[in-house]
Write a protein that holds these residues in place. Structure first.
Motif, PDB file in Angstrom:
ATOM      1  N   THR A   2      70.810  33.399 -32.923  1.00  0.00           N
ATOM      2  CA  THR A   2      71.585  32.951 -33.992  1.00  0.00           C
ATOM      3  C   THR A   2      71.553  31.307 -33.828  1.00  0.00           C
ATOM      4  N   HIS A   3      72.193  30.628 -34.764  1.00  0.00           N
ATOM      5  CA  HIS A   3      72.285  29.404 -34.804  1.00  0.00           C
ATOM      6  C   HIS A   3      73.170  28.759 -33.755  1.00  0.00           C
ATOM      7  N   LYS A   7      72.318  26.540 -30.416  1.00  0.00           N
ATOM      8  CA  LYS A   7      73.133  25.423 -30.246  1.00  0.00           C
ATOM      9  C   LYS A   7      73.651  25.416 -28.861  1.00  0.00           C
ATOM     10  N   VAL A  72      68.544  21.335 -32.820  1.00  0.00           N
ATOM     11  CA  VAL A  72      68.694  22.593 -33.558  1.00  0.00           C
ATOM     12  C   VAL A  72      68.024  22.793 -34.756  1.00  0.00           C
ATOM     13  N   SER A  73      67.961  22.096 -35.755  1.00  0.00           N
ATOM     14  CA  SER A  73      67.635  22.123 -36.965  1.00  0.00           C
ATOM     15  C   SER A  73      65.730  21.962 -36.808  1.00  0.00           C
ATOM     16  N   GLU A  76      65.088  25.627 -35.388  1.00  0.00           N
ATOM     17  CA  GLU A  76      65.033  26.761 -36.486  1.00  0.00           C
ATOM     18  C   GLU A  76      64.129  26.517 -37.559  1.00  0.00           C
TER      19      GLU A  76
END
Length: 85
Positions: A2-3, A7, A72-73, A76
């Protein structure tokens, strides 16, 4: 993953590597003087190893990986494109 998990893992790596300095999601690690070029190489290696992605040369722009949010971006985006090791 998950995000939030991504993170948290990134924050854990950065705080451990930066002598436990607390970082906010938008703190600029370069402007704060916390990193140097060798550390950026270590960061890319950490990302590729722990998130099983390969970072393109286009994504190696220092301006794109200055904050936790940007890192994080990047992870992803690379996971979504299917570029994996």
């Amino acid at each position: 993953m998950t995000h939030e998990e991504i993170k948290n893992k990134v924050i854990e790596f950065l705080t451990r590597s930066l002598r436990n300095k607390e970082l906010g999601e938008d703190d600029n690690i370069i402007d704060l003087g916390l990193v140097h070029s060798l550390f950026m190489v270590q960061l890319i290696m950490f990302i590729e190893k722990n998130f099983h992605v390969e970072i393109d040369d286009d994504d190696l722009d220092m301006e794109q990986i200055q904050t936790v949010r940007q890192i994080v971006s990047l992870i992803e985006r690379n996971q979504q494109t299917g570029v994996s090791l």
